[in-house]
Enzyme design. Structure first.
Site, short mmCIF file in Angstrom:
data_model
loop_
_atom_site.label_atom_id
_atom_site.label_comp_id
_atom_site.label_asym_id
_atom_site.label_seq_id
_atom_site.Cartn_x
_atom_site.Cartn_y
_atom_site.Cartn_z
N GLU A 134 0.69 -1.16 -0.22
CA GLU A 134 0.04 0.03 -0.10
C GLU A 134 0.81 1.29 0.08
O GLU A 134 0.77 1.83 0.78
CB GLU A 134 -0.98 0.04 1.35
CG GLU A 134 -2.04 -1.33 0.84
CD GLU A 134 -3.32 -0.99 1.94
OE1 GLU A 134 -3.32 -0.41 2.93
OE2 GLU A 134 -4.27 -1.63 1.40
N GLU B 203 -6.30 -8.20 -1.19
CA GLU B 203 -6.83 -8.24 0.04
C GLU B 203 -8.36 -8.07 0.10
O GLU B 203 -8.82 -6.95 -0.67
CB GLU B 203 -6.08 -7.21 1.00
CG GLU B 203 -4.80 -7.20 1.07
CD GLU B 203 -3.98 -6.27 2.13
OE1 GLU B 203 -5.06 -5.72 2.95
OE2 GLU B 203 -2.93 -6.07 2.16
C1 GLA Z 1 -4.31 -2.99 4.45
C2 GLA Z 1 -2.89 -3.36 4.77
C3 GLA Z 1 -3.06 -4.66 5.69
C4 GLA Z 1 -3.51 -4.79 6.65
C5 GLA Z 1 -5.19 -4.44 6.03
C6 GLA Z 1 -6.30 -4.14 7.21
O1 GLA Z 1 -4.93 -3.19 3.31
O2 GLA Z 1 -2.22 -3.78 3.40
O3 GLA Z 1 -1.60 -4.94 5.68
O4 GLA Z 1 -3.33 -3.60 7.62
O5 GLA Z 1 -5.34 -3.16 5.43
O6 GLA Z 1 -7.64 -3.95 6.82
#
Ligand code: GLA
Ligand code: ZN
Length: 675
Positions: A160, A318
């Site tokens: 991210e 994710e």
């Molecule tokens: C993001 C991060 C993860 C985690 C999630 C939690 O997408 O990439 O490492 O922290 O949020 O929702």
């Protein structure tokens, strides 16, 4: 180059839908029983891939230059033996303490000039040569050690990526960036219009990033800082990718994007990746929203991701199998919602359903974030059962893998335009660019039309209809794409607030929309009225029918030169003046909507525009969402019922909260979009 091309690298991905997610075995190295159980439970849940190493730097390299990878060797081997692939992350998302202690320059400086202390994550200086060197060394180690591991299918660069840094290194790079863009400070002064308020610069060294305690009133500066932040982040990301491509030229690369994150122009980052991926965390069951609303918003986000590389699938990197820990109220996904939301991702063009996370951490910040395996530690849970049922179902949908959407409609959604509108001082505080684009997407979706969300720099040739809402910042190239598209038979719709400024935010002189679009639409906008929140106007469509619409927020008063007037305002001193026009241009048509209409009004306008483009316009049953994917002469229709009642669609019964997939053979000519 010994490298394969991007499409060839994608062959490394198995020809099946991926099901799995983030796995952090390094948190449980003293619990071999748990690690063994993980694999058993994964297999039973039809998990075929896990993402490893996202935050493992301090375990890989606890002291500078001391490396421990044996634990990962063992886990990768065991996963592979059990039929589970690995997406391996580079661990640059969070830094080990020794790195910050020894090289403070890697820690970010905020906009007040204060350097961070050690901690948290995603907060590095992207310019720091030391940070880049340390990450490169680590990536080299990983690529050499695991590049030939049969489990490895994909690199996941960092995590991210986001934010910005205001340290001296970044300031200096910003000045260099400006120098490359404008060459001379005189040119910059012109493009930024700095004579206003006596803001002229004598040389590049006098320029600082925008700051709450300094300059923040020059739109050109504000925009260029955002451009720079994207450029610098992309440059950093490329430095990570470079070493991976050098050592492992046949392994594809991705990084996980965050929804519609405003801080980075994803359209500029995506070309560096082999496959786009993103992290999706909607609030399913949010109060005050119908389930369809949440689904439509999420479909929009999926479509933004898909459209960055429309010729290949993307990945849902994710999502949560149950709850997150960072919404204000973390509501459980109701029974069936996990399946439906996951199949929505597939419907929109993803080739995966991946989770954050496999197992809940025992401690620290995300210990209460949902996971497939809870602290309870067993597989006897509702969440596990829903995950494993979904896994079984995904296996039966493997034929969708590799199929892509072929949409006829593109809606422009451009980061630089977002930034420029947000920063614009004037009109009203309800500019709502994102909401306006989303509303258009939703109206189309309700009428059975999925659309691509594309940047200003897209050639529109593959589409039949292009909708360009609020294209305030108009780039010269875009104007010429629009002309070409319309000349060749395309149907174009632009709206109020189009073509006001050029790419450096200087107003076009001689009538909006600027840059030659005036003649395409056959009109110019003389004035724009902003309405108070509770004020409305109305419209009468000249071809009769549906006039029950409300106009809010913005009304342009346009002077028509040679366009046909399709609708007029009903109220105020501009009652009777045009609000919707159409001009035939070349083989196509250029429509102009001068005001912001509510959903009913937008439906009326979009129906006319889509029908002019030869598209079918059909109101779907309430709660239904439909997407298509195409591959090798087959069209897959995926229909999602978000309603509480069953729906009959195309003679098929779709139960409440059910999703149905069917396939039809089609000839090439039937592929929507004729591609
Ligand atoms: C993001 C991060 C993860 C985690 C999630 C939690 O997408 O990439 O490492 O922290 O949020 O929702
Ligand atoms: Zn910095």
């Amino acid at each position: 180059m010994n490298g394969k091309n991007s499409f060839e690298r994608l062959e490394r991905l198995p020809a099946k839908l991926l099901h799995g997610g983030d796995y952090n075995p390094e948190q449980w190295l003293d619990r071999p029983d748990i690690l063994k159980q993980d694999i058993d439970y994964m297999k039973a849940a039809h998990i075929n891939v896990v993402t490893l190493g996202v935050f493992s730097w301090s375990v890989y390299e606890p002291e500078e230059g001391e490396y421990y990878f044996e634990w990962l060797d063992a886990i990768m081997d065991r996963l592979y033996e059990n039929g589970i692939y690995v997406i391996l992350a580079t661990p640059s998302g969070a830094r080990p303490a020794w790195l910050d202690e020894k090289y403070p320059e890697v820690m970010r400086v905020n906009e007040y000039g204060l350097r961070n202390t050690h901690g948290i994550r995603h907060n590095h200086c992207m310019s720091s040569p030391i940070y880049r060197r340390k990450v490169t060394e680590m990536n080299e180690k990983l690529a050499l050690r695991y590049g030939r591991h049969p489990a490895l299918i994909l690199w996941h660069v960092s995590n991210e990526l986001g934010g910005s840094c205001y340290c001296e290194l970044c300031r200096e790079r910003f000045r260099q960036f400006l120098e490359e863009r404008y060459h001379t400070v005189e040119r910059l002064n012109q493009e930024w219009w700095t004579t206003f308020w006596s803001h002229r610069f004598g040389n590049f060294t006098q320029i600082d990033p925008p700051s709450p305690r300094g300059e923040s009133s020059i739109h050109g500066l504000n925009l260029d800082w955002k451009r720079f932040t994207t450029w610098n982040m992309t440059d950093y990301m490329k430095s990570e990718i470079e070493v991976l491509r050098r050592i492992t030229p046949d392994i594809p690369v991705t990084t996980n994007f965050m929804r519609l994150y405003k801080g980075l122009d994803y359209h500029r980052m995506a070309p560096e990746l082999d496959i786009v991926s993103w992290d999706s965390y909607p609030a399913w069951g949010k109060q005050g929203e119908t389930l369809w609303d949440t689904f439509a918003q999420t479909a929009f986000e999926h479509s933004v991701m898909r459209s960055m590389k429309p010729d290949r699938p993307y990945l849902l990197m994710e999502s949560t199998p149950s709850i997150v820990n960072w919404h204000q109220t973390n509501k459980l996904k109701r029974p069936g919602i996990h399946r439906l939301s996951s199949l929505q991702a597939i419907a929109c063009g993803a080739d995966s359903v991946l989770y954050f996370q496999w197992r809940k951490a025992r401690g620290s910040f995300e210990q209460h974030h949902g996971a497939v395996i809870d602290h309870l530690g067993t597989n006897d849970t509702r969440v596990y059962r829903e995950v494993s049922q979904l896994g079984e179902e995904l296996m039966k949908l493997d034929q969708l893998c590799g199929s892509t959407a072929h949409n006829d409609v593109a809606v422009l959604y451009d980061w630089e335009n977002r930034w420029a509108i947000e920063d614009m001082a004037g009109l009203s505080d309800r500019k709502r660019y994102d909401e306006t684009v989303q509303e258009i997407y939703r109206v189309l979706l309700r009428h059975g039309i999925d659309s691509d969300l594309v940047s200003e720099e897209t050639e529109f040739g593959r589409y039949k209809v292009v909708i360009a809402p609020m294209l305030y910042l108009l780039k010269p190239q875009t104007a010429s794409f629009m002309k070409k598209f319309t000349e060749a038979g395309g149907v174009l719709l632009a709206t109020y607030m189009s073509g006001y400024v050029n790419e450096n935010t200087l107003c076009y002189l001689g009538g909006f929309p600027g840059d030659g679009l005036r003649e395409v639409f056959g009109l110019y906008s003389e004035e724009i009225d902003s309405l108070y929140a509770d004020e409305t106007n109305g419209a009468v469509f000249k071809d009769g029918g549906d006039n029950a619409c409300e106009i809010r927020d913005f009304c342009e008063i346009v002077k028509v030169q040679d366009a046909e007037i399709m609708a007029v305002y009903t109220q105020d001193f501009y009652a009777g003046e045009p609000v919707l026009t159409r001009k035939v241009w070349g083989e196509g048509q250029a429509w102009y909507l001068a005001a912001r209409m509510d959903e009913a009004g937008m439906s009326s306008v979009l129906r006319r525009v889509c029908e002019a483009g030869g598209l079918e316009w059909e109101r779907l049953p309430t709660g239904l969402e439909v997407h298509y994917r195409y591959k090798e002469g087959v069209r897959y229709t995926i229909a999602l019922n978000t309603a509480r009642e069953k729906i009959i669609y195309k003679k098929r019964l779709i139960e409440a909260l059910d999703a149905v997939v069917w396939e039809e053979e089609i000839s090439d000519a039937d592929v929507k979009g004729n591609r």
